[in-house]
Design an enzyme around this catalytic site. Structure first.
Site, short mmCIF file in Angstrom:
data_model
loop_
_atom_site.label_atom_id
_atom_site.label_comp_id
_atom_site.label_asym_id
_atom_site.label_seq_id
_atom_site.Cartn_x
_atom_site.Cartn_y
_atom_site.Cartn_z
NE ARG A 38 -11.13 -1.11 3.64
CZ ARG A 38 -11.64 -1.12 4.56
NH1 ARG A 38 -12.79 -2.03 4.67
NH2 ARG A 38 -11.10 -0.93 5.90
CG ASP B 76 -5.53 7.76 4.52
OD1 ASP B 76 -6.53 8.39 3.82
OD2 ASP B 76 -5.73 7.02 4.97
CD GLU C 127 -6.80 5.16 2.34
OE1 GLU C 127 -7.78 5.33 3.12
OE2 GLU C 127 -5.57 4.79 2.95
CE LYS D 43 -3.12 2.74 2.97
NZ LYS D 43 -4.52 2.53 4.02
CE LYS E 194 -6.76 8.70 7.90
NZ LYS E 194 -7.44 7.47 8.59
CG ASP F 86 -10.01 7.65 6.27
OD1 ASP F 86 -8.98 7.29 5.67
OD2 ASP F 86 -10.11 7.68 7.77
CG ASP G 294 -2.17 5.19 4.81
OD1 ASP G 294 -1.92 4.15 5.43
OD2 ASP G 294 -3.10 5.47 4.11
N1 BES Z 1 -4.63 4.63 6.68
C1 BES Z 1 -5.63 4.33 7.55
C2 BES Z 1 -5.39 3.23 8.43
C3 BES Z 1 -4.18 3.83 9.76
C4 BES Z 1 -4.81 4.14 10.98
C5 BES Z 1 -2.94 3.40 9.30
C6 BES Z 1 -3.93 4.36 11.75
C7 BES Z 1 -1.88 3.85 10.37
C8 BES Z 1 -2.50 4.04 11.85
C9 BES Z 1 -6.60 3.77 6.58
O1 BES Z 1 -6.69 4.21 5.43
C10 BES Z 1 -7.91 3.87 7.30
O2 BES Z 1 -8.23 5.22 7.19
N2 BES Z 1 -8.93 3.17 7.58
C11 BES Z 1 -10.10 3.33 8.39
C12 BES Z 1 -11.00 2.29 7.68
C13 BES Z 1 -12.42 2.65 8.09
C14 BES Z 1 -12.98 4.01 7.30
C15 BES Z 1 -13.46 1.54 7.75
C16 BES Z 1 -9.98 3.06 9.80
O3 BES Z 1 -9.06 2.25 10.10
O4 BES Z 1 -10.32 3.94 10.47
ZN ZN Z 2 -4.94 4.60 4.48
ZN ZN Z 3 -7.86 5.88 5.13
#
Ligand code: BES
Ligand code: ZN
Ligand code: ZN
Length: 490
Positions: free
Chosen positions: A344, A263, A342, A258, A270, A340, A281
């Protein structure tokens, strides 16, 4: 930077000599080291516990500035990771005062059965090298400088066999350092194009073939999911392919990482507190790129292809929206529940492309995919998701050897319902918060077809807020040592 020496103590010129000591038995055979290690017996203020350290300045009769005694606790409980951390902590301690040369005495005897001298050498060399890696800071005055050289002191007669071990350690740790440097770069200095350029340069130097797909090629290839994520940024998305293709290689291993260079969350922006560190990220892409480059430097005989979707997830009038439906490279349609989620989406296209284009024997992806995985396992352990039992065992074995910890998580079939959409083949999020890391992994599983596949969610361990024994605060390079070990065993 790593060197071997078997010189007599009285002739070693260095800023510091590091001598590991246990609280019960002496770890050395050579007379002078035995004697120096024994000097600590009976000193009340130092009990040689794990992590304990003691400096002895201007040791009599030695051309050294100081000896750093580093505690290891009980000899029978000694582990590879204990040695790695002890070496790392000692190097960090020395580095604080001034750069120069450090010599580490490698234990020779009284080690547990599963810890032979060559493993001890590997562990100490790794800990020392990694602890000596410093942040490339954007300051006029650079305070923390690395040591110029690290020498590992071993008994004479063993230097020949040990030289090969040390060369391997140096290649692998150099890979980890490379990944850390990329992760630590601020997002304004690593747009998808910048990052592709930096990785390409290093890859070519190592003899790795590279192919870059720009946005127009991504459109032609119908990578609708990757393009959707990139639509809100002025920096167009890219897909970089690294190919280590030795002659006569049969099977191919595909690694997917990834690569979200920042992000922001997209229109599901966020909040403060979650957005600040999101330059990290792309740690999955950094680890995969460094692993492929290291495979080439090590001359591994197996073909390894790295597939890196690079993109910035931003907010703008052109950004993709919740409710949008996108058509992924695989042909499956995805309803966007949250912009968010993104990672996947970009992995969906990268995994499907890797499977179709390279027909690999296995695919492994690394991704800072979910906060939920950090909730589940904390910030030092990655989540491992795979249905392939042999692959799981191999990854867990490499994980144990390198102490890049992974914990096997389930992929329950009945959770598939959580991805149902009324309008499209699937949604990119579930209806609630629970099991977020599993839901994300199940989503990915729909894009690999029949190819044996493992997903490693590194959202926790990719980055550390506080310095650790052999990592400064910042990117840890998690995954590079794990993947290198695995590639050698596959
Ligand atoms: N990049 C984040 C995940 C992340 C969180 C990485 C903390 C490093 C530290 C990912 O893209 C994300 O935002 N995931 C969301 C998914 C949700 C919207 C289903 C999450 O984990 O909140
Ligand atoms: Zn992310
Ligand atoms: Zn994200």
């Amino acid at each position: 930077m790593l060197q071997l020496t078997s010189q007599d103590l009285s002739r070693i010129k260095a800023e510091a000599l590091i001598i590991p000591v246990c609280d019960d038995r002496n770890l050395f055979r050579s007379k002078s080291l035995r004697l120096w290690a024994a000097k600590l017996e009976g000193i009340d203020s130092f009990s040689a516990g794990p992590g304990e350290q003691l400096d002895l300045y201007q040791p009599e009769g030695l051309p050294l500035e100081r000896i750093v005694f580093t505690g290891l606790g009980a000899s029978r409980k000694l582990t590879v990771e204990g040695l790695r951390q002890a070496a790392g902590k000692s190097i960090r301690r020395i580095r604080q005062s001034r750069p120069g040369t450090a010599v580490l005495a490698v234990p020779e005897t009284n080690l547990p059965d599963d810890l032979d001298p060559s493993l001890a050498l590997t562990a100490m060399a790794e800990g020392a090298y990694l602890a000596n890696h410093t942040l490339a800071v954007y300051k006029a005055e650079k305070k923390k400088r690395p040591l110029k050289a690290i020498r590992l002191l071993v008994a004479s007669g063993q230097t020949r066999t040990f030289r090969g071990i040390l060369a391997r350690v140096e290649h692998i740790c150099r890979g980890t350092a490379l990944a850390r440097d990329w992760v630590n770069l601020p997002a304004n200095d690593k747009s998808p194009r910048d990052l592709a350029g930096m990785i390409t340069r290093k890859a070519r130097q190592a003899g790795v073939a590279t192919t870059l797909m720009d946005a127009s090629q991504l459109k032609r290839q119908k990578m609708g999911a990757l393009l959707a994520v990139g639509s809100g940024s002025r920096q167009p998305p890219q897909m970089l392919i690294l190919d280590h293709k030795p002659a006569r290689s049969r099977e191919t291993l595909a690694l997917v990482g990834k690569g979200v260079t920042f992000d922001a969350g997209g229109l599901n922006l966020k909040p403060t507190g979650s957005i600040e560190m999101m330059k990290i990220d792309m740690a999955g892409a950094a680890a995969v790129a460094a692993a492929v480059i290291t495979a080439a430097r090590l001359g591994l005989k197996k073909r390894v292809v790295g597939v890196l979707p690079l993109v910035e997830n931003m907010v703008s009038g052109a950004a993709f929206r919740p409710g949008d439906i996108v058509r992924s490279y695989s042909g499956q349609t995805i309803e966007i529940g949250n912009t968010d989620a993104e990672g996947r989406l970009i992995l969906a296209d990268a995994l499907a492309y890797a499977a179709k284009r390279y027909k690999p024997a296995r695919i492994i992806d690394l991704a800072t995919l979910t906060g939920a995985c950090v909730v589940a396992l904390g910030d030092r352990i990655a989540g491992l998701f795979t249905e392939d039992a042999p692959l799981r065992e191999l990854i867990l074995a490499s994980s144990a050897k390198t102490h890049e910890r992974c914990w096997a998580m389930p992929l329950p079939e009945d959770y598939e319902d959580l991805l149902k959409s009324d309008l499209a083949d699937m949604r990119n999020i579930g209806p609630g918060r629970w099991g977020g890391a599993i839901v994300a992994a199940l989503f990915l599983s729909r894009f690999v077809g029949d190819t044996p596949w493992a997903h490693i969610d590194i959202a926790g361990p990719a980055y550390t807020k506080k310095a650790q024994a052999y990592s400064e605060a910042g990117g840890t390079g998690f995954g590079v040592r794990l993947l290198c070990d695995l590639m050698e065993d596959l």
